[in-house]
Design a protein around this motif. Structure first.
Motif, PDB file in Angstrom:
ATOM      1  N   TYR A  23       0.833  -1.197   0.000  1.00 15.73           N
ATOM      2  CA  TYR A  23       0.000   0.000   0.000  1.00 15.73           C
ATOM      3  C   TYR A  23       0.869   1.248   0.000  1.00 15.73           C
ATOM      4  O   TYR A  23       0.554   2.238  -0.698  1.00 15.73           O
ATOM      5  N   ARG A  56       3.843   1.677  -1.291  1.00 11.49           N
ATOM      6  CA  ARG A  56       4.372   1.902  -2.637  1.00 11.49           C
ATOM      7  C   ARG A  56       3.314   2.514  -3.540  1.00 11.49           C
ATOM      8  O   ARG A  56       3.574   3.459  -4.280  1.00 11.49           O
ATOM      9  N   TRP A  57       2.101   1.936  -3.477  1.00 15.27           N
ATOM     10  CA  TRP A  57       1.005   2.411  -4.326  1.00 15.27           C
ATOM     11  C   TRP A  57       0.665   3.855  -4.000  1.00 15.27           C
ATOM     12  O   TRP A  57       0.491   4.688  -4.885  1.00 15.27           O
ATOM     13  N   TRP A  58       0.586   4.155  -2.699  1.00 18.68           N
ATOM     14  CA  TRP A  58       0.222   5.498  -2.256  1.00 18.68           C
ATOM     15  C   TRP A  58       1.337   6.491  -2.586  1.00 18.68           C
ATOM     16  O   TRP A  58       1.064   7.629  -2.958  1.00 18.68           O
TER      17      TRP A  58
END
Lengths: 303, 303, 303, 303, 303
Positions: free
Chosen positions: B68, B70-72
């Protein structure tokens, strides 16, 4: 700013009342069957809902954390907007030199500071998907308002107008070249804050996580009565309803916290914050017009 | 930007359908053996899968968190690209003085702002390992496009061209020395954002963690039927399939979230973001060409 | 940059093969004793290893988090080095004015950009405790190389040389005073990145934590066979070996991740990153010398 | 910088030896009573210490995290001091122009760089509550030392002297106005680092948390023998001692980590870091005086 | 700054004494009923409070984390205020040139530095909702004090006065244009710090979380006696009281930590910090007036 009054208990439970009703009927049915038609043993070992309960706790913890972080970031960004609005006003007022053309400089100051106040309201309204220019006529001139109509993103247009005023001020000699740069940096920070709000607004929390947690929760709740019926009998019904309410509420909380700009009673109090900014900026400007207190009535609770 | 419509349930489960089929057959076999060939007791105490379940929950929690993040972070970086693109456009338009050579300055503004739009598209495409100069002819001149061919990393070359234009603008007197520095700082921030995207793209999540979690998960699933067969009989089959689906889905989610630039339906919506940037920047430039709406059709879901 | 190929399974298990062999013999002995000399009951309740397992999971989670953070910070710092190297090159090339002394300015540009490339290699090698000036003769002059010998910390000396060149450039009038400041800020950021790498390298993870976790893990593994022997018999052996392998591997992973500059196959790929920087910077400089591809062969895996 | 040698096992256990002795006697007494005076059943179900164990694990995890964060922040701040000291030296040496008064400028450089070295030592000593001016006579003049006596906070006074030297340098024309600003920013960052150290030093970790965790731990340890006596008999004694040692050690670790400036063998190695700074800065200054190696002997371990 | 003396044990338990009394009576009643009226079996399996205990531990952990973060951020912000106050004083004293009008410049320095000291006190008092101008007459002139009366937010007004003084100093030629910008940046950082304090003060922790955790805790405590009565008999009473005390205390701690500006004995020691700032700034100013030591007596404990 935020009133710390209690949320009515009804409001809290109102959000999950249909779910709780269904769970009540469901667990009651199981208790009745267990009590009066006890031919088949329907009890299961408690450790099965226990495993599920642990997993769900961990996942709800993960989700609560991420939702809280989004909510808290939204508040931080609006805190930064308060700070940078004050900084912009302080700089506009104390950088501009009013030696010769007292009048024009005073007008420039008023125009820029009021536009900043308007920018805060416009940003709040456009995040809530309301009409962003609604009520702006109090803060910017009619001509400006018309030229803003051209913009999809009204606050972007307003920052451009601020920059245009700075350019003119430099050309007229009201500010020097360093002051233009410093004021432009304040605009850049405001532009960043606006972009961060839009990012939080436009980035959906990964919905498969939500889905997965919701399904697991339903499975857990539907197994719970079988796990506790043996020891509790009819007392099982309130127990199951209460535990379910806890889990469902914590899930609902996360759903609300993760979208802090959704025009619900529990979102970021952007209008109240913009109101505070207006008050501070007008006092810096020695402006007589006190903003009318925009009370939010009983509609806004703090989650 | 991101449409909040539901992901079709089929799409969700489609990602784990082969795994689930195998698990279905496996647990069914065990149930059949237990029911009809009950000579040997094959049940094991439930607490053994329970230990594994707790450990796996903790590890999946750790992994979900990192994925999460990394995605954020990818979303934050693209949010910063939106902000700095707007800032660059605001600065280019409001810093340049157009006293004498109105025409040349207007051309400079248009060239730099359009190149910035093109830069966003080029960065998105090069992160997805597509042709980075595809479609760029709309935003930069043919000659520029040719000189970009020399670069392995096209967006790096485009930032260099922006800096060259700034240098020329300083020499011609369109901007002053402070304004050059301030604009260069905006380029530096864009350069940082680009580098962050490349870092996320090029840094693989430690694959031994993934491997370990996957093996543990398989062990857990293969033990689960033995643990619950005693109490559930044939009901064991759907229970095992469902619990496995939960764990497998959460693992798949993490795998997708951790690589946010992989040209899959669920990655960071870079084209949509670049589109928004194009719209805003063209409006700042009073540019008539509305960008054609690049609808992403039914192919892009939000995870 | 990083190849995503799988790590050979042998490499993964190779790291714990001696530990696993001992565990295999140990659990086998217990199974044999239990099967054939069953006079004394040696089984213990499973809940005792369970408590230990939970505690160890939490501690390994804590440790994995910290180790991952160190590893990720190392990558972030090297990402920042990529960004600031590009920024430095862009600034050196586009700030310097080459009106009169075309040649000298071109030499200055080449000298500074090549020195920056050399700095990246030197930093990587000094972090790995290799000879920091090895191979530097490609990027800096012989005289410079000699004066670097005086420095304990070669990259510090190279930044000083960059600053000296800037000073000379200001004195000669190739850059103005604002540009010197801006370039110096880029040097400051590179100096910060270098210091962060050294901090990660030189700060040992609190070793008592490691010790404690390792002892607890051994206790847990030595109790596990007694806890499961009752239900599994000889199947206990593979089960214990597998669960031990999981825990030991996750511990080993953390140990590797927490020291990202240790010249092991799994550390931060500093040479590959410096190679990428070299390629980008030479292209910005219109430099013909393509860097020879420094392939890392089969020796570097991504953990 | 930090030596990675092992901590003697005696040192590790030395910190909890009295606690362990008491626990040994306590658990031995219980085992003796259970074995020889078995009239009353004193065993309790193991699940009671298990609940406590889980809660304590979570709380110790929370506490370890916060303590580690404080310790790591202390290291980050000292890393920043290393970076900014190098930056200050690089700037002082490369900004000052020595066209006419070669001698005075050289003296200014030496005075400022040496004062910066002295500042690092003084900060380290004042954080450890030692005499902050002890040994400073090597780095600053006698007159300066006297004027520092006036300050409660010696490092604050030294930064003021740096700023005074900058002012004089501007007046004499050794540096220009931009360079004064840039150097002042470096002083500001050093001032921030100093303040962060003081904040960590002066902010006590909420002591009620510590108290609560300690009480819970005692309760857990005092219940543990009753929970395991049934299955282990006299083997209970080493088991209880070992598990207690684990929990007590992890608690002790957190206590040490959370106060990183307490002049204990395990605190932040500020003297060693200041030593490294001295070496680097003297080399930048072409200074012959090598700092005597301040070996910390066998007294400093890394936790 | 903060005294590390122990909190009296009475103070700690005083906060939960009514709750504990009720729990004592409740568990005693159950023990009496169980002992003397043992017709109905009232014991329940311990695993039911265990599930609840795990969930509550996770939620209390989440909450403690967030509360600790708020408390620690408050301390960080006040640490930044210390740093920026020192920086402001250093800059005001060392930037201003006192060649001709020695007297006026000295007055300016004193006025600005004393106003900064006053600002710290005023901010602390306005965060505690006390009279913000109380005691300010020591630091600012009577006329200034009157003009501050006009402001809702007194510290905002004081920063504006600082900016006005800077403007006048620029007009008089005491500082140059770069120095005005640099000093204004310090004011901007102080403005940010002030806004962050207000954000923490005004943003209520989501109260539904608190409510939910509190209800779950009550349910857990009311079930606990039934779970342990079987094995402990009358010993159940102290056990339940102790465990309840642990959970209630940790909850109370979080409630206190999450509101660090509430004028309670345990909040951020703003007066003590402002006192330290006063001492440092007066010494920088060579000011004779030592601030009277504002001892906080026995009323302030560190949580």
């Amino acid at each position: 700013m935020l009133l710390k009054k209690n949320i009515p208990i009804g409001y809290v439970f109102g959000k999950v009342k249909y779910e709780l009703l269904i769970i009540l009927l469901y667990s009651l049915t199981i208790a009745v069957i267990h009590q009066f038609f006890l031919e088949v043993p329907i009890s299961i070992p408690l450790s099965i809902p226990t495993i599920l309960g642990t997993v769900i706790s961990l996942l709800l913890g993960f989700r609560s954390n991420q939702a809280y972080d989004r909510w808290w970031e939204a508040r931080q960004v609006w805190g930064a907007i308060v700070n940078d609005s004050r900084t912009l006003a302080r700089q506009v007022i104390n950088f501009t030199e009013s030696q010769y053309e007292e009048d024009e400089v005073t007008q420039l100051r008023q125009r820029m500071v009021r536009r900043q106040i308007g920018w805060c309201y416009a940003l709040g309204q456009s995040l809530r998907r309301l009409n962003p220019v609604g009520g702006l006529e109090k803060y910017v001139s009619r001509r400006e308002l018309e030229s803003l109509a051209r913009f999809n993103n009204v606050p972007v247009g307003m920052l451009d107008q601020q920059a245009r005023d700075l350019k003119r001020a430099l050309e007229e000699g009201y500010i020097n070249r360093y002051q233009q740069m410093e004021l432009d940096r304040t605009l850049t920070r405001l532009c960043d804050a606006m972009g961060k709000c839009e990012r939080i607004k436009n980035t959906v929390f990964p919905s498969t996580y939500s889905l997965y947690i919701h399904f697991s929760l339903l499975l857990f709740i539907s197994m719970l009565p079988f796990g506790v019926i043996e020891h509790f009998g009819f007392l099982e019904v309130p127990l199951v309803v209460f535990i379910s309410a806890c889990f469902l509420l914590i899930e609902k909380m996360a759903i609300h916290l993760q979208d802090p700009f959704e025009n619900k009673p529990t979102d970021t109090p952007m209008t109240a914050i913009a109101n505070t900014i207006e008050k501070d900026l007008r006092q810096l400007l020695h402006d007589q017009d006190e903003p009318e207190e925009k009370r939010q009535g009983a509609f806004y609770y703090i989650m």
